[in-house]
Design an enzyme around this catalytic site. Sequence first.
Site, PDB file in Angstrom:
ATOM      1  N   ASP A 262       1.882  25.937  87.099  1.00 56.71           N
ATOM      2  CA  ASP A 262       1.060  25.729  85.642  1.00 56.71           C
ATOM      3  C   ASP A 262       1.200  24.009  85.641  1.00 56.71           C
ATOM      4  OD1 ASP A 262       0.490  24.986  83.018  1.00 56.71           O
ATOM      5  OD2 ASP A 262       0.084  27.146  82.522  1.00 56.71           O
TER       6      ASP A 262
ATOM      7  N   GLN B  41      -5.276  31.713  74.222  1.00 55.13           N
ATOM      8  CA  GLN B  41      -6.153  31.603  75.397  1.00 55.13           C
ATOM      9  C   GLN B  41      -6.805  30.344  75.557  1.00 55.13           C
ATOM     10  OE1 GLN B  41      -8.592  34.984  76.644  1.00 55.13           O
ATOM     11  NE2 GLN B  41      -8.600  34.325  78.904  1.00 55.13           N
TER      12      GLN B  41
ATOM     13  N   HIS C  44      -5.175  35.797  83.465  1.00 56.08           N
ATOM     14  CA  HIS C  44      -3.977  35.211  83.943  1.00 56.08           C
ATOM     15  C   HIS C  44      -2.856  35.506  83.364  1.00 56.08           C
ATOM     16  CE1 HIS C  44      -5.558  32.382  81.025  1.00 56.08           C
ATOM     17  NE2 HIS C  44      -4.077  31.953  81.270  1.00 56.08           N
ATOM     18  N   PHE C  45      -1.713  35.720  84.192  1.00 56.62           N
ATOM     19  CA  PHE C  45      -0.277  35.909  83.773  1.00 56.62           C
ATOM     20  C   PHE C  45       0.672  34.798  83.914  1.00 56.62           C
ATOM     21  CE2 PHE C  45      -2.113  40.073  84.576  1.00 56.62           C
ATOM     22  CZ  PHE C  45      -1.320  40.972  83.269  1.00 56.62           C
ATOM     23  N   HIS C  46       1.319  34.434  82.661  1.00 54.03           N
ATOM     24  CA  HIS C  46       2.383  33.412  82.817  1.00 54.03           C
ATOM     25  C   HIS C  46       3.563  33.990  83.347  1.00 54.03           C
ATOM     26  CE1 HIS C  46      -0.171  30.306  80.379  1.00 54.03           C
ATOM     27  NE2 HIS C  46      -0.814  31.649  79.838  1.00 54.03           N
TER      28      HIS C  46
HETATM   29  P1  5GP Z   1      -4.050  30.120  78.551  1.00 55.08           P
HETATM   30  O1  5GP Z   1      -4.286  29.119  77.595  1.00 55.08           O
HETATM   31  O2  5GP Z   1      -5.319  30.334  78.906  1.00 55.08           O
HETATM   32  O3  5GP Z   1      -3.235  31.359  78.263  1.00 55.08           O
HETATM   33  O4  5GP Z   1      -3.348  29.469  79.848  1.00 55.08           O
HETATM   34  C1  5GP Z   1      -4.189  28.550  80.719  1.00 55.08           C
HETATM   35  C2  5GP Z   1      -2.904  27.864  81.220  1.00 55.08           C
HETATM   36  O5  5GP Z   1      -3.369  26.710  82.156  1.00 55.08           O
HETATM   37  C3  5GP Z   1      -2.136  26.830  80.333  1.00 55.08           C
HETATM   38  O6  5GP Z   1      -0.762  27.216  80.271  1.00 55.08           O
HETATM   39  C4  5GP Z   1      -2.468  25.598  81.125  1.00 55.08           C
HETATM   40  O7  5GP Z   1      -1.160  24.544  80.929  1.00 55.08           O
HETATM   41  C5  5GP Z   1      -2.766  25.769  82.381  1.00 55.08           C
HETATM   42  N1  5GP Z   1      -3.694  24.701  82.922  1.00 55.08           N
HETATM   43  C6  5GP Z   1      -4.724  24.406  82.261  1.00 55.08           C
HETATM   44  N2  5GP Z   1      -5.480  23.543  83.211  1.00 55.08           N
HETATM   45  C7  5GP Z   1      -4.829  23.703  84.529  1.00 55.08           C
HETATM   46  C8  5GP Z   1      -5.136  23.209  85.658  1.00 55.08           C
HETATM   47  O8  5GP Z   1      -5.928  22.316  85.877  1.00 55.08           O
HETATM   48  N3  5GP Z   1      -4.431  23.470  86.752  1.00 55.08           N
HETATM   49  C9  5GP Z   1      -3.161  24.164  86.393  1.00 55.08           C
HETATM   50  N4  5GP Z   1      -2.314  24.529  87.549  1.00 55.08           N
HETATM   51  N5  5GP Z   1      -2.911  24.824  85.296  1.00 55.08           N
HETATM   52  C10 5GP Z   1      -3.719  24.566  84.315  1.00 55.08           C
END
Ligand code: 5GP
Length: 145
Positions: free
Chosen positions: A37, A101, A107-109
């Site tokens: 991330d 989100q 996706h999974f963190h």
């Molecule tokens: P969400 O908020 O949808 O659960 O998680 C998206 C995740 O993607 C966030 O933790 C954010 O930091 C990460 N993220 C956003 N843009 C990018 C990117 O361009 N590259 C990577 N590797 N991670 C990203």
Amino acid sequence: MSLDGTYDDGNIFAKILRGEAPAARVFEDDHVLAFMDVFPQSRGHTLVIPKHSVARNLLDEDPGVLANVILGVQRVTRAVRAALNPDGIVVTQFNGAPAGQTVYHLHFHIIPRWEGVALGRHGAGGMADPGELKVLAAEIAAKIS
Ligand code: 5GP
């Protein structure tokens, strides 16, 4: 974005999958891709995504695909533990903007935690150094079994 909607293949994870955007890649097999991330909530924050999917969230996903994705999540989580020796590991996943989100490809963190080290805020941290992410990705990749 609500829980319902149409998959947009212009999302950043789709671009990473197609090789159109950079990422510190950790692992891939036929089913999943894992990468660091870029706005990590902790050192070693890793993401696992399905490779062949148009699911925006968990609710959209085909159960057969999901089974392979969660096996990939477990495999990468074990490697994160082996590489970084955290005291605990958060595995989490958000569905819909009100839940937090921000990227609409399932996706999974995987977020390692250490005693006494505060968790960074989701979606509000600074961008990590790409070189450091590359090193972490290699350390985790070396522990995939
Ligand atoms: P969400 O908020 O949808 O659960 O998680 C998206 C995740 O993607 C966030 O933790 C954010 O930091 C990460 N993220 C956003 N843009 C990018 C990117 O361009 N590259 C990577 N590797 N991670 C990203």
